[in-house]
Design a protein around this motif. Structure first.
Motif, PDB file in Angstrom:
ATOM      1  N   PHE A 170       0.827  -1.155   0.012  1.00 59.81           N
ATOM      2  CA  PHE A 170       0.095   0.061  -0.069  1.00 59.81           C
ATOM      3  C   PHE A 170       0.793   1.307   0.050  1.00 59.81           C
ATOM      4  CE2 PHE A 170      -2.810  -3.020   1.578  1.00 59.81           C
ATOM      5  CZ  PHE A 170      -4.123  -2.796   0.904  1.00 59.81           C
ATOM      6  N   ASP A 171       0.700   2.029  -0.938  1.00 61.20           N
ATOM      7  CA  ASP A 171       1.483   3.288  -1.039  1.00 61.20           C
ATOM      8  C   ASP A 171       0.512   4.432  -0.709  1.00 61.20           C
ATOM      9  OD1 ASP A 171       3.241   1.624  -2.261  1.00 61.20           O
ATOM     10  OD2 ASP A 171       2.919   2.441  -4.181  1.00 61.20           O
ATOM     11  N   VAL A 172       1.124   5.393   0.264  1.00 61.73           N
ATOM     12  CA  VAL A 172       0.374   6.618   0.817  1.00 61.73           C
ATOM     13  C   VAL A 172       1.435   7.729   0.314  1.00 61.73           C
ATOM     14  CG1 VAL A 172      -0.891   5.187   2.379  1.00 61.73           C
ATOM     15  CG2 VAL A 172       1.167   6.256   3.146  1.00 61.73           C
ATOM     16  N   LYS A 208       2.693  14.441   3.801  1.00 59.43           N
ATOM     17  CA  LYS A 208       2.117  15.788   3.645  1.00 59.43           C
ATOM     18  C   LYS A 208       2.841  16.636   2.765  1.00 59.43           C
ATOM     19  CE  LYS A 208       0.091  15.296   7.917  1.00 59.43           C
ATOM     20  NZ  LYS A 208      -0.009  15.439   9.235  1.00 59.43           N
ATOM     21  N   GLU A 209       4.095  16.151   2.121  1.00 55.49           N
ATOM     22  CA  GLU A 209       4.706  16.746   1.060  1.00 55.49           C
ATOM     23  C   GLU A 209       4.615  15.916  -0.326  1.00 55.49           C
ATOM     24  OE1 GLU A 209       8.161  16.651   3.341  1.00 55.49           O
ATOM     25  OE2 GLU A 209       6.929  18.042   4.933  1.00 55.49           O
ATOM     26  N   ASP A 210       3.621  15.301  -0.396  1.00 55.13           N
ATOM     27  CA  ASP A 210       3.370  14.445  -1.636  1.00 55.13           C
ATOM     28  C   ASP A 210       4.337  13.537  -2.038  1.00 55.13           C
ATOM     29  OD1 ASP A 210       0.729  15.402  -2.081  1.00 55.13           O
ATOM     30  OD2 ASP A 210       1.191  17.292  -3.260  1.00 55.13           O
ATOM     31  N   LYS A 211       5.057  12.853  -1.206  1.00 56.76           N
ATOM     32  CA  LYS A 211       6.037  11.888  -1.379  1.00 56.76           C
ATOM     33  C   LYS A 211       5.434  10.715  -1.172  1.00 56.76           C
ATOM     34  CE  LYS A 211      10.203  14.701  -0.866  1.00 56.76           C
ATOM     35  NZ  LYS A 211       9.593  16.076  -1.565  1.00 56.76           N
ATOM     36  N   TRP A 212       5.960   9.618  -1.888  1.00 56.54           N
ATOM     37  CA  TRP A 212       5.213   8.416  -1.864  1.00 56.54           C
ATOM     38  C   TRP A 212       5.976   7.579  -0.525  1.00 56.54           C
ATOM     39  CZ3 TRP A 212       0.487   7.029  -3.144  1.00 56.54           C
ATOM     40  CH2 TRP A 212      -0.098   7.522  -4.309  1.00 56.54           C
ATOM     41  N   TYR A 214      -4.360  10.143  -0.235  1.00 59.70           N
ATOM     42  CA  TYR A 214      -4.199   9.545  -1.423  1.00 59.70           C
ATOM     43  C   TYR A 214      -3.406   8.376  -1.341  1.00 59.70           C
ATOM     44  CZ  TYR A 214      -5.702  13.607  -3.980  1.00 59.70           C
ATOM     45  OH  TYR A 214      -6.888  14.619  -4.434  1.00 59.70           O
ATOM     46  N   HIS A 215      -3.614   7.401  -2.069  1.00 62.08           N
ATOM     47  CA  HIS A 215      -2.915   5.858  -1.908  1.00 62.08           C
ATOM     48  C   HIS A 215      -3.311   5.188  -3.082  1.00 62.08           C
ATOM     49  CE1 HIS A 215      -7.413   5.206  -0.591  1.00 62.08           C
ATOM     50  NE2 HIS A 215      -6.918   4.128  -0.767  1.00 62.08           N
TER      51      HIS A 215
END
Length: 146
Positions: free
Chosen positions: A105-107, A110-114, A132-133
């Motif tokens: 699972f990728d999330v 807060k800085e939009d990094k995976w 987002y995930h």
């Protein structure tokens, strides 16, 4: 214990680990700051597990289903795998409990990094509403999840 790390920027095979170089591990506390919660349970007794029942009661989880993700059992397997890996968010909390197999699972932080979360048998996570995930199997190409 679950492992999580920041991902590299490669767009190659999503079923590979994609660890950033140098490796940047992510601990449970950092996941909690994003609203991602984790439990380790005994998947062999998921049907009658008092710990699972306690979590379900405390968090008001009343519904569940079981999905087996593999070529032999999931209709339109390749199409579904691509769909699961498309970045999305939900308006409600998402709960996943791995009964067999493994995957990622990728999330987004807060800085939009995976951040990639490696899940295997007995791992349970909740993803908060609005995060987002995406999901993919790992190289073993099999998972049974609740």
């Amino acid at each position: 214990m679950v492992q999580a790390w920041y991902m590299d920027k490669s767009t190659a095979n999503p079923r590979m680990p994609h660890r950033a170089h140098p490796n940047r591990p992510v601990g449970l506390e950092q996941l909690r700051t994003l609203g991602v919660l984790y439990w380790k349970l005994d998947a062999d007794k998921h049907e009658n597990d008092p710990e699972l029942e306690k979590i379900r009661k405390e968090r008001s989880y009343s519904w569940m289903d079981i999905i087996t993700i593999c070529k032999d059992t999931l209709p339109n397997y390749e199409e579904k795998i691509k769909m699961f890996f498309e970045e999305h968010l939900r308006l409600n909390e998402e709960i996943r409990y791995i009964l067999e197999g493994s995957g990622y699972f990728d999330v987004r932080d807060k800085e939009d990094k995976w951040i990639r979360i490696s899940m295997e048998k007995g791992d349970m996570i909740t993803l908060p509403a609005g995060i987002y995930h995406r999901f993919t199997l790992d190289e073993k190409n099999y998972m049974k999840a609740m």
